[in-house]
Design an enzyme around this catalytic site. Structure first.
Site, PDB file in Angstrom:
ATOM      1  N   MET A 136       1.559   5.090   0.888  1.00 59.61           N
ATOM      2  CA  MET A 136       1.133   6.055   1.910  1.00 59.61           C
ATOM      3  C   MET A 136       1.915   7.352   1.713  1.00 59.61           C
ATOM      4  SD  MET A 136       1.454   5.689   6.074  1.00 59.61           S
ATOM      5  CE  MET A 136       3.208   6.070   6.202  1.00 59.61           C
ATOM      6  N   PRO A 137       1.251   8.499   1.765  1.00 55.32           N
ATOM      7  CA  PRO A 137       2.015   9.747   1.695  1.00 55.32           C
ATOM      8  C   PRO A 137       3.052   9.791   2.832  1.00 55.32           C
ATOM      9  CG  PRO A 137      -0.328  10.185   1.432  1.00 55.32           C
ATOM     10  CD  PRO A 137      -0.202   8.745   1.866  1.00 55.32           C
ATOM     11  N   ALA A 138       4.274  10.228   2.498  1.00 54.17           N
ATOM     12  CA  ALA A 138       5.313  10.269   3.527  1.00 54.17           C
ATOM     13  C   ALA A 138       5.015  11.368   4.551  1.00 54.17           C
ATOM     14  CB  ALA A 138       6.674  10.509   2.869  1.00 54.17           C
ATOM     15  N   LEU A 139       4.515  12.486   4.074  1.00 48.75           N
ATOM     16  CA  LEU A 139       4.245  13.624   4.952  1.00 48.75           C
ATOM     17  C   LEU A 139       2.741  13.758   5.132  1.00 48.75           C
ATOM     18  CD1 LEU A 139       5.535  16.035   6.458  1.00 48.75           C
ATOM     19  CD2 LEU A 139       5.320  17.354   4.348  1.00 48.75           C
ATOM     20  N   GLY A 140       2.304  13.667   6.366  1.00 52.91           N
ATOM     21  CA  GLY A 140       0.877  13.754   6.661  1.00 52.91           C
ATOM     22  C   GLY A 140       0.577  14.903   7.597  1.00 52.91           C
ATOM     23  N   LYS A 155      -6.524   5.524  15.261  1.00 51.44           N
ATOM     24  CA  LYS A 155      -5.962   4.601  16.252  1.00 51.44           C
ATOM     25  C   LYS A 155      -7.041   4.149  17.236  1.00 51.44           C
ATOM     26  CE  LYS A 155      -2.045   7.746  16.095  1.00 51.44           C
ATOM     27  NZ  LYS A 155      -2.667   9.073  16.017  1.00 51.44           N
ATOM     28  N   HIS A 171      -3.033   2.165  19.565  1.00 47.47           N
ATOM     29  CA  HIS A 171      -2.421   3.424  20.008  1.00 47.47           C
ATOM     30  C   HIS A 171      -1.231   3.212  20.950  1.00 47.47           C
ATOM     31  CE1 HIS A 171      -3.709   7.888  20.455  1.00 47.47           C
ATOM     32  NE2 HIS A 171      -2.423   7.791  20.640  1.00 47.47           N
ATOM     33  N   GLY A 199      -1.280  15.952  11.325  1.00 45.69           N
ATOM     34  CA  GLY A 199      -1.770  15.458  12.609  1.00 45.69           C
ATOM     35  C   GLY A 199      -2.782  16.396  13.242  1.00 45.69           C
ATOM     36  N   TYR A 232      -8.540  11.288  20.338  1.00 45.38           N
ATOM     37  CA  TYR A 232      -8.425  12.744  20.109  1.00 45.38           C
ATOM     38  C   TYR A 232      -9.809  13.394  20.075  1.00 45.38           C
ATOM     39  CZ  TYR A 232      -3.692  11.571  18.385  1.00 45.38           C
ATOM     40  OH  TYR A 232      -2.413  11.094  18.244  1.00 45.38           O
ATOM     41  N   ASP A 260      -3.803  12.101  10.125  1.00 48.05           N
ATOM     42  CA  ASP A 260      -3.631  11.197  11.264  1.00 48.05           C
ATOM     43  C   ASP A 260      -4.471  11.678  12.432  1.00 48.05           C
ATOM     44  OD1 ASP A 260      -2.130   9.058  12.832  1.00 48.05           O
ATOM     45  OD2 ASP A 260      -1.787  10.852  14.058  1.00 48.05           O
ATOM     46  N   VAL A 295       0.848  -1.200   0.000  1.00 50.44           N
ATOM     47  CA  VAL A 295       0.000   0.000   0.000  1.00 50.44           C
ATOM     48  C   VAL A 295       0.885   1.254   0.000  1.00 50.44           C
ATOM     49  CG1 VAL A 295      -1.582   1.342   1.477  1.00 50.44           C
ATOM     50  CG2 VAL A 295      -2.017  -1.087   1.058  1.00 50.44           C
TER      51      VAL A 295
HETATM   52  P1  NDP Z   1       4.480  18.685  16.267  1.00 47.64           P
HETATM   53  O1  NDP Z   1       5.941  18.427  16.215  1.00 47.64           O
HETATM   54  O2  NDP Z   1       3.662  18.469  15.065  1.00 47.64           O
HETATM   55  O3  NDP Z   1       4.308  20.201  16.776  1.00 47.64           O
HETATM   56  C1  NDP Z   1       3.052  20.810  16.879  1.00 47.64           C
HETATM   57  C2  NDP Z   1       3.204  22.063  17.729  1.00 47.64           C
HETATM   58  O4  NDP Z   1       4.094  22.991  17.110  1.00 47.64           O
HETATM   59  C3  NDP Z   1       1.913  22.787  17.928  1.00 47.64           C
HETATM   60  O5  NDP Z   1       1.955  23.431  19.185  1.00 47.64           O
HETATM   61  C4  NDP Z   1       1.914  23.808  16.783  1.00 47.64           C
HETATM   62  O6  NDP Z   1       1.159  24.929  17.138  1.00 47.64           O
HETATM   63  C5  NDP Z   1       3.382  24.143  16.674  1.00 47.64           C
HETATM   64  N1  NDP Z   1       3.811  24.390  15.280  1.00 47.64           N
HETATM   65  C6  NDP Z   1       3.329  23.809  14.155  1.00 47.64           C
HETATM   66  N2  NDP Z   1       4.027  24.221  13.074  1.00 47.64           N
HETATM   67  C7  NDP Z   1       4.961  25.063  13.515  1.00 47.64           C
HETATM   68  C8  NDP Z   1       5.968  25.823  12.863  1.00 47.64           C
HETATM   69  N3  NDP Z   1       6.134  25.761  11.537  1.00 47.64           N
HETATM   70  N4  NDP Z   1       6.766  26.609  13.629  1.00 47.64           N
HETATM   71  C9  NDP Z   1       6.585  26.680  14.965  1.00 47.64           C
HETATM   72  N5  NDP Z   1       5.644  26.001  15.642  1.00 47.64           N
HETATM   73  C10 NDP Z   1       4.838  25.178  14.924  1.00 47.64           C
HETATM   74  O7  NDP Z   1       3.953  17.844  17.508  1.00 47.64           O
HETATM   75  P2  NDP Z   1       2.605  17.102  17.942  1.00 47.64           P
HETATM   76  O8  NDP Z   1       2.875  16.582  19.280  1.00 47.64           O
HETATM   77  O9  NDP Z   1       1.446  17.973  17.716  1.00 47.64           O
HETATM   78  O10 NDP Z   1       2.539  15.825  16.982  1.00 47.64           O
HETATM   79  C11 NDP Z   1       2.048  15.829  15.654  1.00 47.64           C
HETATM   80  C12 NDP Z   1       1.064  14.711  15.460  1.00 47.64           C
HETATM   81  O11 NDP Z   1       1.595  13.455  15.880  1.00 47.64           O
HETATM   82  C13 NDP Z   1      -0.222  14.838  16.291  1.00 47.64           C
HETATM   83  O12 NDP Z   1      -1.120  15.779  15.777  1.00 47.64           O
HETATM   84  C14 NDP Z   1      -0.742  13.423  16.234  1.00 47.64           C
HETATM   85  O13 NDP Z   1      -1.371  13.209  14.975  1.00 47.64           O
HETATM   86  C15 NDP Z   1       0.544  12.626  16.374  1.00 47.64           C
HETATM   87  N6  NDP Z   1       0.825  12.249  17.770  1.00 47.64           N
HETATM   88  C16 NDP Z   1       0.723  10.917  18.097  1.00 47.64           C
HETATM   89  C17 NDP Z   1       0.981  10.473  19.373  1.00 47.64           C
HETATM   90  C18 NDP Z   1       0.874   9.013  19.668  1.00 47.64           C
HETATM   91  O14 NDP Z   1       0.930   8.627  20.847  1.00 47.64           O
HETATM   92  N7  NDP Z   1       0.730   8.158  18.693  1.00 47.64           N
HETATM   93  C19 NDP Z   1       1.353  11.411  20.448  1.00 47.64           C
HETATM   94  C20 NDP Z   1       1.475  12.772  20.005  1.00 47.64           C
HETATM   95  C21 NDP Z   1       1.227  13.160  18.708  1.00 47.64           C
HETATM   96  P3  NDP Z   1       0.029  25.558  16.112  1.00 47.64           P
HETATM   97  O15 NDP Z   1      -1.026  24.507  15.953  1.00 47.64           O
HETATM   98  O16 NDP Z   1      -0.442  26.770  16.818  1.00 47.64           O
HETATM   99  O17 NDP Z   1       0.753  25.843  14.815  1.00 47.64           O
END
Ligand code: NDP
Length: 292
Positions: free
Chosen positions: A13-17, A74, A107, A19, A49, A44, A11
């Protein structure tokens, strides 16, 4: 660089998704439509969530065909067990408003109740066989969890989604996955967790990261996302801000050098910011996941 990675069952999958953890439901529809407008094709989310319904709505509002968007969600640990996890699929699919989910993950492992974790995974295998999901995987599984799961089940997980950013790279977990043919997907790929849950310097302000950003004419976030892609990981940055959503996808027009990749690898502190996977229990992390 290819926009897609091929999972171990073929399958694509896009590399960059994109969250949506901590994206409030009332902001999720707009964030998702904005991301899809920008060009992201992987979203994702997770039952825990509490925004799957809004993810589904955002996808529908984008006007894209269902087949153009890769949906990943998840199963939360409160819904582990064979029958419970089959039911959890129905809850997620119902909220998302889709018949089929592209990638369904467990998860967390529940080390104190691994039998139940295995039963949950067997439900994922059944859903795969029935065509209800296109790929199955895990999240936050450590090497011993992966090894035990492999001994007790048939299908190799396509993905292990784990905490990976410059301050915590988990190279042992990445290697254990690679040895089994499991693709690592980085959560908190820019080290957002070092900012919203951290003390001290965040990855965005790290001197090595900012120096590479200055040298390449890109932002720290773009440098970190490019690092994942060049090292073969999928990454799922989160933002609710349209400018940052767009900027985080603008990473296909530059290349980090081997020295720059090595400098980013060398920032690993070995300090985990998310929950310690070994300590996750159903009791301590119980969450009721509503019906669709
Ligand atoms: P990220 O590394 O994606 O960082 C997100 C944070 O950085 C937010 O506070 C966002 O604020 C800020 N941000 C986004 N873009 C920028 C930028 N260009 N410059 C500066 N700050 C920025 O971390 P996350 O922990 O949010 O993880 C991403 C995804 O991973 C989640 O949304 C989820 O889908 C997944 N995840 C999965 C977990 C698991 O247990 N499986 C646990 C944690 C996350 P703002 O929104 O204001 O831009």
């Amino acid at each position: 660089m290819s926009l897609n990675v091929t999972l171990n069952n073929g399958v694509e999958m896009p590399a960059l998704g994109f969250g949506v953890f901590q994206t409030p439901p009332e902001q999720t529809v707009n964030a998702v439509t904005e991301a899809l407008r920008t060009g992201y094709r992987l979203i994702d989310t997770a039952a825990s969530y509490f925004n799957e319904r809004e993810v589904g709505e955002g996808i529908r509002r984008s006007g894209l065909d269902r087949a153009e968007v890769f949906i990943e969600t998840k199963v939360w640990i409160s819904d582990y067990g064979y029958d419970e996890t089959l039911h959890a699929f129905g809850k997620s699919a119902g909220k998302l408003g889709v018949d089929q989910i592209d990638l369904l993950l467990l998860h967390q492992a529940v080390p104190t109740d691994f039998d139940r974790t295995v039963d949950a995974y067997r439900a994922l295998e059944s859903l795969l066989a029935a065509g209800r999901v296109r790929a199955v995987g895990v999240s936050n599984f450590m090497p011993d969890h992966l090894a035990t799961l492999r001994k007790r089940t048939s299908i190799v997980p396509a993905v292990n989604q784990i905490e990976v950013h410059p301050y915590f790279t988990q190279s042992d977990v990445q290697q254990a996955g690679a040895d089994l043919g499991i693709r690592t997907q980085a959560w908190s790929p820019m080290g957002g967790i070092t900012s919203y849950r951290g003390t001290g310097t965040s990855t965005f302000d790290d001197p090595t990261v900012t120096a590479i950003a200055a040298d390449t004419g890109k932002s720290p976030a773009q440098v970190m996302l490019r690092w994942h892609l060049q090292e073969g990981r999928s990454a799922i940055p989160k933002s609710v801000n349209p400018q940052r959503i767009a900027a985080n996808f603008d990473v296909f027009d530059f290349e980090l050098t081997p020295d720059q990749l090595a400098a980013l690898d060398a920032l690993d502190t070995g300090v985990r910011r998310g929950p310690e996977p070994e300590t996750v229990t159903r009791e301590a992390f119980w969450r009721d996941i509503p019906e669709a």
